[in-house]
Write an enzyme that holds these catalytic residues in place. Structure first.
Site, PDB file in Angstrom:
ATOM      1  N   CYS A   1      11.231  -3.619 -25.730  1.00 59.69           N
ATOM      2  CA  CYS A   1      11.870  -3.979 -24.449  1.00 59.69           C
ATOM      3  C   CYS A   1      11.384  -3.120 -23.291  1.00 59.69           C
ATOM      4  O   CYS A   1      11.539  -3.484 -22.127  1.00 59.69           O
ATOM      5  CB  CYS A   1      13.383  -3.880 -24.562  1.00 59.69           C
ATOM      6  SG  CYS A   1      14.030  -4.940 -25.850  1.00 59.69           S
TER       7      CYS A   1
ATOM      8  N   HIS B   1      16.414  -3.983 -17.423  1.00 62.92           N
ATOM      9  CA  HIS B   1      16.226  -4.810 -18.614  1.00 62.92           C
ATOM     10  C   HIS B   1      17.536  -5.554 -18.883  1.00 62.92           C
ATOM     11  O   HIS B   1      18.620  -4.980 -18.770  1.00 62.92           O
ATOM     12  CB  HIS B   1      15.858  -3.911 -19.792  1.00 62.92           C
ATOM     13  CG  HIS B   1      15.831  -4.627 -21.103  1.00 62.92           C
ATOM     14  ND1 HIS B   1      15.170  -5.821 -21.277  1.00 62.92           N
ATOM     15  CD2 HIS B   1      16.388  -4.316 -22.309  1.00 62.92           C
ATOM     16  CE1 HIS B   1      15.323  -6.218 -22.528  1.00 62.92           C
ATOM     17  NE2 HIS B   1      16.052  -5.330 -23.177  1.00 62.92           N
TER      18      HIS B   1
ATOM     19  N   ASN C   1      18.266 -11.909 -23.713  1.00 59.24           N
ATOM     20  CA  ASN C   1      17.370 -10.752 -23.801  1.00 59.24           C
ATOM     21  C   ASN C   1      15.975 -11.234 -24.201  1.00 59.24           C
ATOM     22  O   ASN C   1      15.770 -11.651 -25.337  1.00 59.24           O
ATOM     23  CB  ASN C   1      17.930  -9.770 -24.839  1.00 59.24           C
ATOM     24  CG  ASN C   1      17.081  -8.517 -24.978  1.00 59.24           C
ATOM     25  OD1 ASN C   1      15.968  -8.449 -24.470  1.00 59.24           O
ATOM     26  ND2 ASN C   1      17.608  -7.533 -25.678  1.00 59.24           N
TER      27      ASN C   1
HETATM   28  O1  UT7 Z   1      16.959  -4.962 -25.743  1.00 55.18           O
HETATM   29  C1  UT7 Z   1      17.460  -3.772 -26.251  1.00 55.18           C
HETATM   30  C2  UT7 Z   1      18.114  -4.025 -27.514  1.00 55.18           C
HETATM   31  N1  UT7 Z   1      19.401  -4.558 -27.572  1.00 55.18           N
HETATM   32  C3  UT7 Z   1      20.495  -4.069 -26.965  1.00 55.18           C
HETATM   33  O2  UT7 Z   1      20.464  -3.276 -26.064  1.00 55.18           O
HETATM   34  C4  UT7 Z   1      21.802  -4.529 -27.501  1.00 55.18           C
HETATM   35  C5  UT7 Z   1      22.767  -3.383 -27.657  1.00 55.18           C
HETATM   36  N2  UT7 Z   1      24.012  -3.738 -28.304  1.00 55.18           N
HETATM   37  C6  UT7 Z   1      24.866  -4.669 -27.859  1.00 55.18           C
HETATM   38  O3  UT7 Z   1      24.579  -5.339 -26.873  1.00 55.18           O
HETATM   39  C7  UT7 Z   1      26.193  -4.849 -28.543  1.00 55.18           C
HETATM   40  O4  UT7 Z   1      26.384  -3.794 -29.469  1.00 55.18           O
HETATM   41  C8  UT7 Z   1      26.344  -6.217 -29.292  1.00 55.18           C
HETATM   42  C9  UT7 Z   1      26.431  -7.347 -28.273  1.00 55.18           C
HETATM   43  C10 UT7 Z   1      25.144  -6.415 -30.183  1.00 55.18           C
HETATM   44  C11 UT7 Z   1      27.595  -6.222 -30.145  1.00 55.18           C
HETATM   45  O5  UT7 Z   1      28.737  -5.915 -29.372  1.00 55.18           O
HETATM   46  P1  UT7 Z   1      29.860  -4.946 -29.941  1.00 55.18           P
HETATM   47  O6  UT7 Z   1      30.940  -4.899 -28.967  1.00 55.18           O
HETATM   48  O7  UT7 Z   1      29.162  -3.647 -30.292  1.00 55.18           O
HETATM   49  O8  UT7 Z   1      30.354  -5.716 -31.219  1.00 55.18           O
HETATM   50  P2  UT7 Z   1      30.333  -5.253 -32.742  1.00 55.18           P
HETATM   51  O9  UT7 Z   1      28.942  -5.162 -33.254  1.00 55.18           O
HETATM   52  O10 UT7 Z   1      31.193  -4.028 -32.867  1.00 55.18           O
HETATM   53  O11 UT7 Z   1      31.081  -6.435 -33.439  1.00 55.18           O
HETATM   54  C12 UT7 Z   1      32.454  -6.645 -33.251  1.00 55.18           C
HETATM   55  C13 UT7 Z   1      32.887  -7.767 -34.157  1.00 55.18           C
HETATM   56  C14 UT7 Z   1      32.484  -7.583 -35.624  1.00 55.18           C
HETATM   57  O12 UT7 Z   1      33.536  -8.072 -36.396  1.00 55.18           O
HETATM   58  P3  UT7 Z   1      34.562  -7.054 -37.107  1.00 55.18           P
HETATM   59  O13 UT7 Z   1      33.729  -6.194 -38.004  1.00 55.18           O
HETATM   60  O14 UT7 Z   1      35.219  -6.309 -35.990  1.00 55.18           O
HETATM   61  O15 UT7 Z   1      35.487  -7.973 -37.830  1.00 55.18           O
HETATM   62  C15 UT7 Z   1      31.273  -8.475 -35.780  1.00 55.18           C
HETATM   63  O16 UT7 Z   1      31.140  -8.962 -37.085  1.00 55.18           O
HETATM   64  O17 UT7 Z   1      32.251  -8.985 -33.719  1.00 55.18           O
HETATM   65  C16 UT7 Z   1      31.609  -9.610 -34.845  1.00 55.18           C
HETATM   66  N3  UT7 Z   1      30.440 -10.330 -34.359  1.00 55.18           N
HETATM   67  C17 UT7 Z   1      30.519 -11.583 -33.888  1.00 55.18           C
HETATM   68  N4  UT7 Z   1      31.542 -12.428 -33.752  1.00 55.18           N
HETATM   69  C18 UT7 Z   1      31.282 -13.634 -33.206  1.00 55.18           C
HETATM   70  C19 UT7 Z   1      29.167  -9.894 -34.283  1.00 55.18           C
HETATM   71  N5  UT7 Z   1      28.391 -10.879 -33.754  1.00 55.18           N
HETATM   72  C20 UT7 Z   1      29.202 -11.917 -33.507  1.00 55.18           C
HETATM   73  C21 UT7 Z   1      28.999 -13.198 -32.971  1.00 55.18           C
HETATM   74  N6  UT7 Z   1      30.056 -14.016 -32.832  1.00 55.18           N
HETATM   75  N7  UT7 Z   1      27.774 -13.618 -32.547  1.00 55.18           N
END
Ligand code: UT7
Length: 325
Positions: free
Chosen positions: A115, A252, A282
């Site tokens: 990225c 980004h 992204n």
């Molecule tokens: O380009 C550079 C690289 N990328 C980034 O910079 C991305 C950086 N990270 C992020 O943007 C965020 O961490 C995410 C958007 C990937 C995730 O957001 P989060 O608030 O950190 O969510 P999480 O990973 O803690 O997930 C929360 C919950 C989980 O369920 P439980 O364990 O709480 O029951 C996940 O399983 O959301 C669940 N989950 C989803 N639910 C519905 C994860 N993906 C999804 C989904 N739809 N697509």
């Protein structure tokens, strides 16, 4: 006294294939429009067709940038494509762009910094220009991320999209009396100790496959907020520019919450940020030039304004560029 500046003389972009909405994705993985929007700010993304390769739409973006610069392919002496999704393992995607543009022999290669790739490529082109090696360079960020997403992993497949953005960088002679234009300061860094937070689990020398994207979202998020904010401060200090002088923050586009957290830390108002994540998702190395092109073409970003670009991604690798457009 004169010095050589590297200025942006043209910008272009292209989104391939068709727009795929969050509702479309909710039909293939257990997710919802509400979850994706509230956690990332993404509403839709473009997915390239099976018959499209990265160099196809990188070339379209390049033509658009050349048109805006009033230049022809024969004027270009250096082509750098930042990508982690090259058409082929080798040769570089840059030589296919060169071939498709009908550009004459010149320097052409790819840069792999995920990225942050566009900012790495921009810095390299800036150095080529400053040392007098080339007059005009094409710097392209282009990705077909859809080709290595795990479409059964809802935590990653909903976040990414395909696209390309390009800038033409040109040498410009300046007089010390006039305010400097073009690249004013750059900053790049990477920390391989954090490589396991975001990677593709394949490669020619390990599995002989392309692999799929794997991400520890929380760790990447935390590092992104910290390093992107620091990177912006670093270039403003290097150029001795006050933060309030920044006209546009072009970050980004990985997550609207990352962008907002950085803006808060940097005390930058929301009106000064170019945000395209809702429509583009992204697109890795393509996201900054895509956002830059959107801001220029809708009339918000004007000549003479002070822009700061910043990104973090796989590596982890990050960086920033301060530029007088
Ligand atoms: O380009 C550079 C690289 N990328 C980034 O910079 C991305 C950086 N990270 C992020 O943007 C965020 O961490 C995410 C958007 C990937 C995730 O957001 P989060 O608030 O950190 O969510 P999480 O990973 O803690 O997930 C929360 C919950 C989980 O369920 P439980 O364990 O709480 O029951 C996940 O399983 O959301 C669940 N989950 C989803 N639910 C519905 C994860 N993906 C999804 C989904 N739809 N697509």
């Amino acid at each position: 006294m004169t010095s050589v500046e590297s200025i942006i003389s043209g910008v272009g972009s292209h989104l391939p294939g068709k727009a795929v909405t969050n509702h479309d994705l909710a039909k293939i993985v257990d997710t919802s429009d509400e979850w994706i929007r509230s956690r990332s700010g993404i509403g839709e993304r473009h997915i390239a067709g099976d018959d499209e390769v990265t160099s196809d739409y990188a070339t379209t973006a390049a033509w658009n940038a050349l048109d805006q610069a009033g230049l022809k392919p024969k004027d270009i002496e250096l082509i750098i494509v930042a990508t982690v999704t090259p058409d082929k393992t080798f040769p570089s995607t840059a030589v296919y762009v060169q071939q498709k543009l009908g550009a004459p022999p010149g320097i052409a290669f790819d840069v792999s910094a995920a990225c942050a790739g566009f900012l790495y490529a921009l810095n390299i082109a800036h150095n080529f220009i400053q040392t007098g090696q080339v007059k005009h360079a094409l710097v392209i960020g282009a990705e077909k991320l859809s080709c290595f997403l795990d479409w059964s992993d809802r935590a990653t497949c909903v976040l990414f999209g395909d696209g390309a953005g390009a800038v033409v960088m040109s040498a410009n002679k300046s007089h010390a009396a006039a305010p400097p234009r073009g690249v004013l300061a750059t900053y790049l860094s990477a920390d391989g100790r954090l490589a396991e937070h975001l990677f593709a689990d394949g490669g020619p020398a390990s599995t002989a496959t392309v692999g799929k994207v794997r991400m520890n979202g929380k760790e990447v998020f935390r590092n992104a907020v910290q390093e992107i904010s620091n990177a912006v401060l670093e270039v403003t200090e290097r150029a001795r520019v006050k933060r309030e002088e920044i006209d546009w923050f072009v970050p980004h586009q990985a997550n609207i919450r990352i962008i907002e957290s950085c803006a808060k830390r940097l005390e930058l108002s929301e009106e000064k940020i170019i945000v395209t994540i809702e429509k583009h998702a992204n697109t890795s190395s393509a996201s900054i030039p895509l956002a830059l092109d959107a801001g220029i073409r809708d009339g918000r970003i004007r000549r003479g304004e002070l822009l700061v670009f910043a990104a973090l991604g796989g590596g982890l690798a990050w960086g920033s560029t301060l530029i007088r457009y």
